[in-house]
Design an enzyme around this catalytic site. Structure first.
Site, PDB file in Angstrom:
ATOM      1  N   GLU A 103     -18.704   6.856  -5.038  1.00 29.38           N
ATOM      2  CA  GLU A 103     -17.472   7.646  -5.033  1.00 29.38           C
ATOM      3  C   GLU A 103     -17.437   8.601  -6.222  1.00 29.38           C
ATOM      4  O   GLU A 103     -17.132   9.788  -6.091  1.00 29.38           O
ATOM      5  CB  GLU A 103     -16.274   6.690  -5.091  1.00 29.38           C
ATOM      6  CG  GLU A 103     -14.929   7.375  -5.130  1.00 29.38           C
ATOM      7  CD  GLU A 103     -13.796   6.358  -5.248  1.00 29.38           C
ATOM      8  OE1 GLU A 103     -13.599   5.822  -6.367  1.00 29.38           O
ATOM      9  OE2 GLU A 103     -13.131   6.076  -4.234  1.00 29.38           O
ATOM     10  N   GLU A 136      -3.458   8.683  -1.948  1.00 29.96           N
ATOM     11  CA  GLU A 136      -2.644   7.474  -1.786  1.00 29.96           C
ATOM     12  C   GLU A 136      -1.791   7.154  -3.003  1.00 29.96           C
ATOM     13  O   GLU A 136      -1.517   5.998  -3.295  1.00 29.96           O
ATOM     14  CB  GLU A 136      -3.539   6.257  -1.467  1.00 29.96           C
ATOM     15  CG  GLU A 136      -4.614   6.546  -0.437  1.00 29.96           C
ATOM     16  CD  GLU A 136      -5.299   5.299   0.075  1.00 29.96           C
ATOM     17  OE1 GLU A 136      -6.133   4.757  -0.658  1.00 29.96           O
ATOM     18  OE2 GLU A 136      -4.992   4.876   1.196  1.00 29.96           O
ATOM     19  N   GLU A 137      -1.391   8.180  -3.730  1.00 29.28           N
ATOM     20  CA  GLU A 137      -0.659   7.930  -4.969  1.00 29.28           C
ATOM     21  C   GLU A 137       0.712   8.592  -5.015  1.00 29.28           C
ATOM     22  O   GLU A 137       1.643   8.048  -5.587  1.00 29.28           O
ATOM     23  CB  GLU A 137      -1.492   8.441  -6.167  1.00 29.28           C
ATOM     24  CG  GLU A 137      -2.751   7.651  -6.380  1.00 29.28           C
ATOM     25  CD  GLU A 137      -3.712   8.295  -7.375  1.00 29.28           C
ATOM     26  OE1 GLU A 137      -4.630   7.598  -7.836  1.00 29.28           O
ATOM     27  OE2 GLU A 137      -3.554   9.496  -7.674  1.00 29.28           O
ATOM     28  N   TRP A 197       0.850  -1.202   0.000  1.00 30.85           N
ATOM     29  CA  TRP A 197       0.000   0.000   0.000  1.00 30.85           C
ATOM     30  C   TRP A 197       0.880   1.244   0.000  1.00 30.85           C
ATOM     31  O   TRP A 197       2.085   1.141   0.262  1.00 30.85           O
ATOM     32  CB  TRP A 197      -0.921   0.004   1.232  1.00 30.85           C
ATOM     33  CG  TRP A 197      -2.195   0.745   0.953  1.00 30.85           C
ATOM     34  CD1 TRP A 197      -2.570   1.965   1.427  1.00 30.85           C
ATOM     35  CD2 TRP A 197      -3.265   0.314   0.114  1.00 30.85           C
ATOM     36  NE1 TRP A 197      -3.791   2.323   0.931  1.00 30.85           N
ATOM     37  CE2 TRP A 197      -4.248   1.326   0.123  1.00 30.85           C
ATOM     38  CE3 TRP A 197      -3.494  -0.828  -0.664  1.00 30.85           C
ATOM     39  CZ2 TRP A 197      -5.431   1.231  -0.625  1.00 30.85           C
ATOM     40  CZ3 TRP A 197      -4.674  -0.917  -1.391  1.00 30.85           C
ATOM     41  CH2 TRP A 197      -5.626   0.096  -1.365  1.00 30.85           C
ATOM     42  N   ASP A 242       0.049  11.065  -0.299  1.00 33.54           N
ATOM     43  CA  ASP A 242      -0.991  12.100  -0.237  1.00 33.54           C
ATOM     44  C   ASP A 242      -2.350  11.485   0.057  1.00 33.54           C
ATOM     45  O   ASP A 242      -2.485  10.266   0.139  1.00 33.54           O
ATOM     46  CB  ASP A 242      -1.019  12.890  -1.554  1.00 33.54           C
ATOM     47  CG  ASP A 242      -1.598  12.070  -2.703  1.00 33.54           C
ATOM     48  OD1 ASP A 242      -1.321  10.850  -2.780  1.00 33.54           O
ATOM     49  OD2 ASP A 242      -2.336  12.630  -3.522  1.00 33.54           O
TER      50      ASP A 242
END
Ligand SMILES: *[C@@H]1O[C@H](CO)[C@@H](O)[C@H](O)[C@H]1NC(C)=O
Ligand SMILES: *[C@@H]1O[C@H](CO)[C@@H](O)[C@H](O)[C@H]1NC(C)=O
Ligand SMILES: *[C@@H]1O[C@H](CO)[C@@H](O)[C@H](O)[C@H]1NC(C)=O
Length: 580
Positions: free
Chosen positions: A422, A197-198, A138, A194
């Site tokens: 989303e 998550e990238e 992750w 960030d």
């Protein structure tokens, strides 16, 4: 006043839009609250299997798998819940809030791939809903989580204090808060992933929410007599505020979201920052990028414009029309579509701005915010407009109409049952990706509250001074010193080891490598079984530390709690310890 046909049409159009927005909110508000609570373990109908107080990101278990709990999402969701509770709108939420506290206190202690509670584990972004660690690959660590969790819990702490329950704050909440706040104070100057998550770099949202947490953490600590942390939290907050300024891109008039990532930098990150660090007492302060600050408004326009030409659903609209917006224009995740929570965040920033302009009875147009305001009045000039002026009335009513327009976009693409996924399709507006995203529901609730003129609590953003030069003092795993006077401290630790095994020390200050097991300092075994090291440490300072063993690449920490020394003002100091 004589209305032309055109302005009459615009006027009638906006009244119509306003009443349809009113009726959307009347139905979507309760649906959003129900949808949010359904995703909380304990009693939530869509969260079966999650522990009480655990917020699932979405009931979606596959494509995408979101049946996990993220610290960021949970904390933002619960901040919304706690604000509703603290406004006195729903006393029944207290059970879920107390469950959240218990759940987060448990999760803090779960060892995970980012570390243990004292070695970086608080930066772990997500967990399984049964309180076990998520061990897959992750983007970790993510350093906004501890700050956002602190902000949510502090909102509850402040309500409890105002309602005569400081005991619970001091005894139960403060130890939880201190772990998160210490983590922020120690790690704000480290990179991480960030909020999307990238990107592994520094990120505006993360830096800004860290600043907020340290400020309000310091204020709470003062209020409940936990004074030992105050000077450090304040000093770090000032350092963070200084660093925060560096994200502003003056030539292009927007806030750059990340220091890395190789993108344009236009990102909902910055809009979300303005609304989640809104302090109604701070006016239109630009140092903290308040929603009505010239920098945040300029950035908002640049952000919105980035989506005008890339989504089919936005085609054919006027050049300044409210549009569907997403995370960032380069996004390709799940098709790279507009998101419900980002589109509605635009409206929330504008409602927050209106709260302040109306409260202060004036509105300022600067050269930085001119382009934003020219969307509504092409001839408007730089200046300060009192609420008695026609310009104030024109601009504030146009901003309100524009904000409502983003709600109308949100409404247009929300299915008739009110379920908020989303994303919604860039080509036809149909809901996409994870269904019932908890954060989507929370974002609707906070935007609707802002439209009603409800501002979140003040957190200490008013009247802050940005230092002329930025300091990183007190942070950084690369070592360095805290600047002030030091004393030589000798640590002696009696520890039996096997051949090839060594004893190290790390702790809460740069001189002790900020809890980094990798950079921990090795002790000398010259007087085995006493292991020793002498380190110059800041004078007059409370310092936490621990010893660790390293053997064949494996690291073993001493048992809790952390050890503590209070260094003297001058001279030397010797500490005698035994391995635990
Ligand atoms: C203080 O708040 C906690 C958490 O809700 C509650 O369990 C406790 O009973 C409260 N104490 C008092 C005296 O109200
Ligand atoms: C650390 O802080 C300094 C001073 O503000 C800044 O220049 C640097 O980019 C920061 N680095 C990280 C990773 O936060
Ligand atoms: C993130 O960046 C830091 C600093 O550049 C680096 O040490 C770390 O390995 C990176 N993490 C990942 C998962 O790429």
């Amino acid at each position: 006043m004589r209305l032309s046909w055109v302005s009459l049409a615009v006027f009638v159009g906006s009244v119509f839009a306003q009443s349809s927005v009113d009726s959307y909110i009347a139905s979507q508000g309760p649906i959003s609250k129900t949808g949010l609570l359904a995703n909380i373990g304990g009693s939530g109908s869509k969260a079966a299997g999650a522990k009480p107080g655990v917020v699932i990101a979405s009931p979606s278990k596959t494509d995408p798998p979101y049946f996990f709990t993220w610290t960021r999402d949970s904390s933002l969701v619960y901040k919304a819940v706690i604000d509703i509770f603290a406004r006195g709108e729903d006393a029944s939420l207290r059970t879920q809030i107390d469950d959240f506290i218990t759940a987060e206190a448990t999760l803090q202690q779960v060892s995970n791939p980012s570390g243990t509670v004292s070695s970086g584990g608080l930066g772990e972004p997500k967990f399984n809903v049964d309180f076990t660690a998520f061990t897959g690959a992750w983007g970790r660590p993510q350093r906004d989580g501890p700050a956002l969790r602190a902000t949510a819990i502090i909102a509850y702490a402040n309500w409890l204090r105002a309602n005569g329950n400081t005991t619970f704050v001091t005894n139960t909440l403060w130890p939880i808060l201190k772990l998160d706040l210490d983590y922020v104070a120690q790690n704000w100057n480290q990179t991480g992933f960030d909020l999307w998550e990238e990107v592994n770099s520094s990120s505006f949202f993360t830096t800004a929410v860290q600043h907020r947490a340290l400020r309000e953490g310091s204020a709470l600590a003062t209020a409940i007599g936990q004074t030992s942390v105050v000077s450090n939290y304040n000093a770090q907050a000032t350092n963070v505020l200084c660093f925060l300024q560096s994200y502003w891109n003056p030539s292009a008039g927007f806030i750059t979201a990340n220091t890395g990532g190789g993108r344009s930098g236009r990102d909902a990150n910055t809009v979300l920052t303005s609304i989640h660090t809104f302090d109604p007492a701070a006016g239109c302060d630009a140092a903290t990028f308040q929603p009505c600050s010239d920098k945040a408004l300029s950035s908002l326009k640049v952000y919105v414009d980035a989506f005008r030409s890339i989504y089919t659903v936005n085609s054919g609209l006027a050049a300044t029309a409210p549009v569907a917006t997403g995370r960032y224009p380069e996004d390709s995740y799940q098709g790279g579509n507009p998101w419900y929570l980002t589109t509605i965040a635009v409206a929330e920033q504008l409602y927050d701005a209106l709260i302040v302009w109306n409260a202060q009875g004036s509105l300022q147009v600067t050269s930085t915010s001119l382009a934003f305001f020219q969307q509504f009045s092409p001839t408007v000039a730089v200046g300060t407009y009192a609420s008695t002026t026609a310009t104030f009335t024109t601009l504030t009513s146009a901003v309100k109409t524009w904000a409502d327009g983003f709600i109308a976009v949100h409404a247009k693409y929300t299915p008739s049952n009110g379920g908020l996924a989303e994303q919604y399709s860039r080509s036809n507006g149909n809901p996409l990706s994870a269904v019932d995203l908890t954060w989507s529901y929370a974002a609707a609730l906070t935007a609707f509250a802002a439209r009603d003129g409800k501002a979140g609590p003040s957190w200490g953003a008013a009247g802050l001074t940005v230092p002329a030069t930025c300091s990183t003092a007190g942070t950084g795993s690369g070592g360095g010193s805290s600047g002030g006077p030091t004393v030589a401290v000798t640590f002696n630790n009696v520890a039996t080891t096997t051949f090839g095994e060594n004893i190290y020390i790390t702790g809460s200050v740069p001189e002790l490598q900020n809890w980094s097991p990798d950079n921990a300092l090795i002790l000398s075994a010259a007087n085995y079984p006493t292991w020793s090291i002498t380190v110059n440490l800041p004078a007059n300072t409370r310092i936490e530390y621990k010893y660790i063993r390293k053997f064949n690449g494996a690291i073993t920490w001493e048992s809790d709690p952390n050890r503590v020394i209070n260094t003297p003002a001058s001279g030397t100091f010797t500490e005698g310890d035994q391995w635990r």
